[in-house]
Write a protein that holds these residues in place. Structure first.
Motif, PDB file in Angstrom:
ATOM      1  N   GLY A 180     -88.402  -0.849 -24.444  1.00 28.02           N
ATOM      2  CA  GLY A 180     -88.328  -2.193 -23.869  1.00 28.02           C
ATOM      3  C   GLY A 180     -87.594  -3.136 -24.790  1.00 28.02           C
ATOM      4  N   GLY A 181     -87.733  -4.422 -24.531  1.00 23.51           N
ATOM      5  CA  GLY A 181     -86.973  -5.418 -25.286  1.00 23.51           C
ATOM      6  C   GLY A 181     -85.497  -5.134 -25.131  1.00 23.51           C
ATOM      7  N   ALA A 182     -84.792  -5.108 -26.249  1.00 20.15           N
ATOM      8  CA  ALA A 182     -83.346  -4.873 -26.192  1.00 20.15           C
ATOM      9  C   ALA A 182     -82.986  -3.391 -26.292  1.00 20.15           C
ATOM     10  N   THR A 183     -83.983  -2.514 -26.491  1.00 23.83           N
ATOM     11  CA  THR A 183     -83.644  -1.095 -26.716  1.00 23.83           C
ATOM     12  C   THR A 183     -82.952  -0.482 -25.503  1.00 23.83           C
ATOM     13  N   PHE A 184     -83.338  -0.936 -24.333  1.00 19.92           N
ATOM     14  CA  PHE A 184     -82.798  -0.360 -23.106  1.00 19.92           C
ATOM     15  C   PHE A 184     -81.302  -0.645 -22.997  1.00 19.92           C
ATOM     16  N   ASP A 185     -80.974  -1.924 -23.122  1.00 14.60           N
ATOM     17  CA  ASP A 185     -79.580  -2.376 -23.072  1.00 14.60           C
ATOM     18  C   ASP A 185     -78.752  -1.712 -24.185  1.00 14.60           C
ATOM     19  N   ALA A 186     -79.284  -1.748 -25.413  1.00 17.71           N
ATOM     20  CA  ALA A 186     -78.522  -1.226 -26.559  1.00 17.71           C
ATOM     21  C   ALA A 186     -78.289   0.282 -26.456  1.00 17.71           C
ATOM     22  N   SER A 187     -79.287   1.019 -25.942  1.00 17.56           N
ATOM     23  CA  SER A 187     -79.114   2.470 -25.800  1.00 17.56           C
ATOM     24  C   SER A 187     -77.916   2.770 -24.913  1.00 17.56           C
TER      25      SER A 187
END
Ligand code: CO
Length: 472
Positions: free
Chosen positions: A52-59
């Protein structure tokens, strides 16, 4: 001698999510996480925040990884410790409000793929924006933790927090988190706040803060003494600075007291040994800027989260207007006031920060009003704690020809899942892809195309080996 009532404090480990999001722009890869995941599972953490957080976008955007695949791989190894994610209420993991059907489906799939605890927050603390997610988590038998976006300002009295805590309990949440994204909660205020919340509710209280302003470990100590049940910490190589207080430090702090965590410091040291070279590499490549490791007292002075400060710097750099930094910093609280004094957390921090920058760069306040600012002023993100400035709202009304709304914003959104699915069906390889696309249509499309290209490459390689028939 009076008997000590034992009340061990729980630790949520953030090294796999917030710590690397805060220090190295969310660039830790699944490959870097997996070798240590099993050892982490043996520690006895309250939970491991990993998604969650920004991990989804960054991945998707930078690492070319499927975030769902990361979650499944971690779950396969971390079998005992609850996995935790951060969820932006009706905005899910994106930057705009989604219809309820998307929110519900995202919660369902998150839990089905391995999430146990969903921490849900809203950037305006408008609880109506959390309803759909909390309900969905209850239905899927997940743990719904509602986070208060902590901030300072006239409206944010202890009574305000107590009232909101009671309403969260009534909503059916399983626990409450004080989410202090900017590191504004100073130690003795933590005593007051945690005591007040404990008075208002029976739900467990967790505290999340950032070390940015240098007070965080002391804040944890006072909070735990006041009855806080769980604290968010990061393994030392990825602790401090704009990240969380160090896990090992808090474990040692409470050792032998009524709040002893019971965690084994030797075992933690082995985990730290694993992460240290990753941190050192990040320093060498410049991914980790030593600047973020210091104490930034400006966050207390301007009440602005660390991440927002660095965004402002890069926006001004792009415009070659770095000398306007302090002018923008002083404009931020003024815009925040005009916008109804919201907490500054994604996406309100971006909205207020960008508008403040525009106000300064244009030389005239609100000469340009971003789309997001207009939406916020028209109530489309929800209700702000204080009324917005009517003069500024008038500009938004004139620019859009729309009237402000007062209902729950998602009530105006038609179900959108089937439209989204139809739009992206050519790329769909798993159900979860629909959600990936719903959140970040452009980034998801690029990722799906990349994934297909990789698969074609693998197929071609396999075909190649097949063709190399043994000479008979
Ligand atoms: Co955080």
């Amino acid at each position: 001698m009076s008997e000590i009532v034992k009340k061990p404090v729980g630790i949520t480990e953030t090294v796999l999510r917030d710590a690397h999001q805060s220090l190295i722009a969310t660039r830790m890869t699944t490959e870097q996480m997996l070798p240590i995941a099993e050892k982490m599972d043996q520690i006895g953490y309250h939970s491991i925040e990993c998604w969650g957080g920004a991990t989804f976008d960054a991945s998707l955007r930078f690492l070319k990884e499927d975030p769902w695949e990361r979650l499944r791989k971690l779950k396969a190894v971390i079998r005992k410790t609850p996995l935790q994610m951060l969820f932006r209420g009706q905005n899910i993991l994106g930057y705009r409000p989604y219809a309820d059907d998307v929110v519900e489906y995202f919660v369902q799939k998150s839990i089905a793929n391995g999430i146990d605890i969903i921490r849900i927050f809203d950037c305006l603390n408008d609880l109506r924006n959390l309803q759909a997610a909390v309900k969905a988590a209850n239905k899927e038998k997940g743990h719904a933790q509602v986070a208060l976006s902590y901030t300072l300002g006239d409206a944010y009295t202890l009574d305000y927090w107590k009232d909101i805590a009671k309403r969260i309990e009534d909503m059916g949440a399983n626990s409450i988190c004080i989410k202090d994204m900017a590191g504004l909660l100073v130690p003795y205020k933590a005593t007051e706040l945690v005591s007040a919340l404990k008075e208002a509710t029976d739900l467990p209280i967790q505290l999340h803060t950032h070390y940015t302003s240098g007070v965080a470990s002391m804040t944890y100590m006072k909070a735990v003494e006041a009855g806080c049940d769980v604290i968010d910490c990061a393994m030392s190589p990825f602790a401090l600075g704009t990240s969380q207080p160090a896990t090992e430090v808090m474990v040692e702090t409470f050792k032998g007291t009524a709040h002893d965590t019971g965690l084994n410091i030797e075992a933690l040291a082995e985990i730290a040994d694993y992460f240290r070279p990753i941190q050192e590499d990040a320093l060498k490549t410049g991914l980790l800027n030593p600047k973020v490791m210091g104490v930034n007292i400006k966050t207390l002075q301007y009440q602005v989260p660390g991440g927002m400060l660095s965004n402002l710097v890069s926006q001004l750099k792009e415009a070659h207007q770095e000398d306007k930094y302090y002018a923008v910093l002083e404009e931020v609280p003024r815009v925040r006031k005009d916008f109804g004094e919201p907490p500054l957390v994604t996406p309100s921090s971006q909205i207020v920060g960008t508008q403040a920058t525009l106000n300064v760069l244009m030389g005239e306040r609100y000469k340009m009003l971003t789309k997001e600012s207009q939406a916020l002023l028209l109530g489309k993100y929800g209700q702000t704690v204080k009324p917005v400035n009517p003069d500024v709202q008038k500009i938004a009304i004139e620019k859009t020809g729309e009237q402000p709304i007062t209902c729950r914003p998602a009530d105006l959104l038609e179900p959108e899942l089937s439209t989204i699915e139809a739009e992206m069906s050519q790329y769909k390889q798993q159900d979860e892809d629909v959600l990936t696309y719903a959140l970040f249509p452009q980034v998801a499309t690029e990722f799906f195309q990349y994934r297909e290209a990789q698969q074609t490459k693998v197929d071609a390689a396999v075909a190649d080996t097949d063709n190399q028939a043994y000479p008979v």
